[in-house]
Design a protein around this motif. Structure first.
Motif, PDB file in Angstrom:
ATOM      1  N   GLU A   1     -66.780 -12.420  27.428  1.00 29.93           N
ATOM      2  CA  GLU A   1     -66.263 -11.290  26.796  1.00 29.93           C
ATOM      3  C   GLU A   1     -65.350 -10.061  28.115  1.00 29.93           C
ATOM      4  O   GLU A   1     -65.831  -8.642  28.091  1.00 29.93           O
ATOM      5  N   PRO A   2     -64.050 -10.701  28.686  1.00 29.82           N
ATOM      6  CA  PRO A   2     -63.544  -9.728  29.029  1.00 29.82           C
ATOM      7  C   PRO A   2     -62.979  -8.693  28.496  1.00 29.82           C
ATOM      8  O   PRO A   2     -63.270  -7.325  29.290  1.00 29.82           O
ATOM      9  N   LYS A   3     -62.486  -8.531  28.166  1.00 32.56           N
ATOM     10  CA  LYS A   3     -61.688  -7.628  27.134  1.00 32.56           C
ATOM     11  C   LYS A   3     -62.172  -6.512  26.648  1.00 32.56           C
ATOM     12  O   LYS A   3     -62.471  -5.323  27.585  1.00 32.56           O
ATOM     13  N   ARG A   4     -63.918  -6.810  25.616  1.00 32.48           N
ATOM     14  CA  ARG A   4     -64.346  -5.633  25.675  1.00 32.48           C
ATOM     15  C   ARG A   4     -65.302  -5.023  26.608  1.00 32.48           C
ATOM     16  O   ARG A   4     -65.793  -3.892  26.991  1.00 32.48           O
ATOM     17  N   TYR A   5     -65.830  -5.869  27.577  1.00 36.16           N
ATOM     18  CA  TYR A   5     -66.048  -5.298  29.108  1.00 36.16           C
ATOM     19  C   TYR A   5     -65.140  -4.269  29.471  1.00 36.16           C
ATOM     20  O   TYR A   5     -65.926  -3.355  29.737  1.00 36.16           O
ATOM     21  N   PHE A   6     -64.201  -4.421  29.604  1.00 29.43           N
ATOM     22  CA  PHE A   6     -63.318  -3.644  29.825  1.00 29.43           C
ATOM     23  C   PHE A   6     -62.849  -2.553  29.412  1.00 29.43           C
ATOM     24  O   PHE A   6     -63.169  -1.173  30.155  1.00 29.43           O
ATOM     25  N   GLU A   7     -63.000  -2.493  27.881  1.00 30.14           N
ATOM     26  CA  GLU A   7     -62.998  -1.616  27.063  1.00 30.14           C
ATOM     27  C   GLU A   7     -64.627  -0.532  26.665  1.00 30.14           C
ATOM     28  O   GLU A   7     -64.168   0.478  27.241  1.00 30.14           O
TER      29      GLU A   7
ATOM     30  N   ASP B   1     -65.989  -9.265  38.540  1.00 32.08           N
ATOM     31  CA  ASP B   1     -64.655  -8.270  37.458  1.00 32.08           C
ATOM     32  C   ASP B   1     -64.237  -7.721  38.748  1.00 32.08           C
ATOM     33  O   ASP B   1     -63.201  -6.745  37.706  1.00 32.08           O
TER      34      ASP B   1
ATOM     35  N   ILE C   1     -60.923  -8.588  37.152  1.00 36.78           N
ATOM     36  CA  ILE C   1     -60.753  -7.153  35.606  1.00 36.78           C
ATOM     37  C   ILE C   1     -59.702  -6.063  36.062  1.00 36.78           C
ATOM     38  O   ILE C   1     -58.828  -6.020  35.270  1.00 36.78           O
TER      39      ILE C   1
ATOM     40  N   ARG D   1     -55.885  -6.035  37.774  1.00 35.03           N
ATOM     41  CA  ARG D   1     -54.986  -6.724  37.075  1.00 35.03           C
ATOM     42  C   ARG D   1     -54.987  -5.489  35.821  1.00 35.03           C
ATOM     43  O   ARG D   1     -53.532  -5.308  35.109  1.00 35.03           O
ATOM     44  N   HIS D   2     -56.153  -4.633  35.444  1.00 36.72           N
ATOM     45  CA  HIS D   2     -55.790  -3.455  33.890  1.00 36.72           C
ATOM     46  C   HIS D   2     -56.235  -2.121  34.757  1.00 36.72           C
ATOM     47  O   HIS D   2     -55.800  -1.317  34.248  1.00 36.72           O
TER      48      HIS D   2
ATOM     49  N   ASP E   1     -54.917   0.983  32.869  1.00 34.94           N
ATOM     50  CA  ASP E   1     -55.063   1.246  32.051  1.00 34.94           C
ATOM     51  C   ASP E   1     -56.723   1.807  32.197  1.00 34.94           C
ATOM     52  O   ASP E   1     -57.044   2.189  30.743  1.00 34.94           O
TER      53      ASP E   1
END
Length: 415
Positions: free
Chosen positions: A77-83, A103, A106, A109-110, A113
């Motif tokens: 779950e890369p998106k949720r991990y980042f959030e 990670d 991740i 790349r972001h 954010d």
């Protein structure tokens, strides 16, 4: 130069806490490399917060861990991990983010954010993608003048079949991205090559453009070079020689290694990372050919498992990385002198012991029980004993969940 930085940063220490040092957040807390970061910064009085998917993460139970945040698996779950990591950064007030594993990609790349005020020392996304690809990076290495093993990108099964007739064995078949020797197979004759290739493709669901590569097998000794860069400038470098690995021979994750005085090898590594204009930490793996010349096998564009060896030898990569993220520009270029030591991964040797027993190689297994004299450990120090106990519990839990696998694969780990 290094002593001056330490004095400046630690000048406001009170009751073991460095009141002037910004707190840090370390991810992938179950891994011994992240534990080395927690150990390094915590002993300097810096508040260290830890995040991981496992509630048994060894770093969570270190005396130097300020708080723990449960995170999802970043491979799944890369998106949720980042959030959730961003939420943890805000909640803890951590000002320096130090990712403990892949990670890193991740956050590369972001990076735009991330919460305001959070500092990182990570490579640009395009450079990271080159470094993590075990095929693409070899072109970069050759351009930098570093020798590499003969490597072929397979485009069709017919090509693989024709190659099998003329190839000298053994050879290596490996996925283009992976870790800890996952997605790597040693082929000993032409009859098993096609089967192993298809097995890799099917097991990990690899698309045609991400098919495994075929590489020359190198029979010599294995070594690694660890580096820290500050916007294209080498801040620190260190070489290590692998004495024992978790898999058979000197293959896969090392469990016993020693410091290695080899300036030529370090020079090869630095030439590659200079060309990449690197920023942050990285680890380069080399294996010698039949003539004893070291060739680059791959780059780990992140922290490495044997980080404790450099730390105990006197090169404090975690702290220097922390300072680099904060923009400190006076931490000194070049190679920092280190002392000759060995360092052992206790749990890694335990895993190797079990594998050898399963293969009825009792005599080889018993050799792993013999203590190493004057040896440090990746996962144990007397003043902080709990992490080792939790590492044992965590590995046992994962062993059961993986139905007996000593090197389990999850999610998008091999790609």
């Amino acid at each position: 130069m290094l002593r001056k930085v330490r004095k400046a940063v630690n000048s406001n220490t009170k009751k073991g806490k460095n009141v002037s040092a910004p707190p840090a957040f370390v991810t992938y807390g179950w891994c011994r490399s992240s534990y080395a970061v927690v150990l390094s910064l915590g002993r300097r009085g810096i508040d260290v917060h830890v995040g991981d998917a496992s509630p048994l993460a060894m770093s969570r139970f270190s005396r130097y861990c300020k708080s723990f945040t449960k995170l999802p698996d970043f491979f799944v779950e890369p998106k949720r991990y980042f959030e959730l990591t961003c939420e943890a950064l805000k909640r803890t007030g951590a000002e320096v983010l130090l990712p403990g594993h892949e990670d890193v990609g991740i956050f590369c790349r972001h990076r735009g954010d991330l919460p305001s005020g959070v500092s990182i020392a990570l490579p640009e996304w395009d450079n990271y993608r080159i470094a993590e690809d075990k095929f693409t990076v070899l072109d970069m290495a050759q351009e930098a003048g570093c020798p590499v093993p003969e490597t072929i990108e397979v485009t069709s099964l017919a090509e693989l079949k024709n190659m099998a007739r003329t190839t000298t064995y053994p050879i290596v078949i490996k996925a283009r991205t992976g870790n800890s020797a996952k997605g790597v197979r040693i082929v000993h004759d032409k009859d098993e090559g096609a089967d192993m290739f298809k097995e890799l493709v099917q097991t990990f669901g690899l698309f045609h453009e991400r098919w495994p590569i075929v590489q020359e097998f190198l029979p010599g000794e294995a070594a690694g070079v660890c580096v820290l860069y500050d916007h294209g400038r080498c801040v620190a470098s260190f070489a290590e020689r692998y004495l024992r690995c978790k898999e058979q021979g000197k293959f896969g994750t090392s469990t016993l290694r020693e410091t290695y005085d080899n300036h030529q090898l370090i020079s090869k590594a630095v030439s590659i990372m200079d060309r990449l204009e690197w920023h942050g930490v990285a680890h380069l793996d080399f294996v010698a050919d039949k003539n004893g010349e070291f060739r680059l096998i791959e780059i780990n564009p992140r922290l490495w498992g044997a980080l404790a060896l450099a730390l105990f030898s006197g090169i404090d990569f975690p702290y220097l990385w922390y300072l680099t993220a904060l923009g400190k520009d006076n931490i000194g270029p070049g190679v920092i002198r280190n002392r000759k030591i060995k360092c052992r991964w206790l749990i890694g040797d335990c895993l190797a012991f079990v594998e050898l027993i399963k293969r009825d190689k009792v005599r080889e297994a018993l050799r792993l029980i013999i203590p190493e004299r004057k040896c440090y450990h990746d996962d144990f120090i007397v003043r902080d004993p709990l992490p080792l106990l939790l590492e044992i519990s965590d590995y046992f839990t994962k062993f059961i969940k993986a139905k007996g696998s000593m090197n389990p694969v999850v999610g998008n780990m091999i790609r």
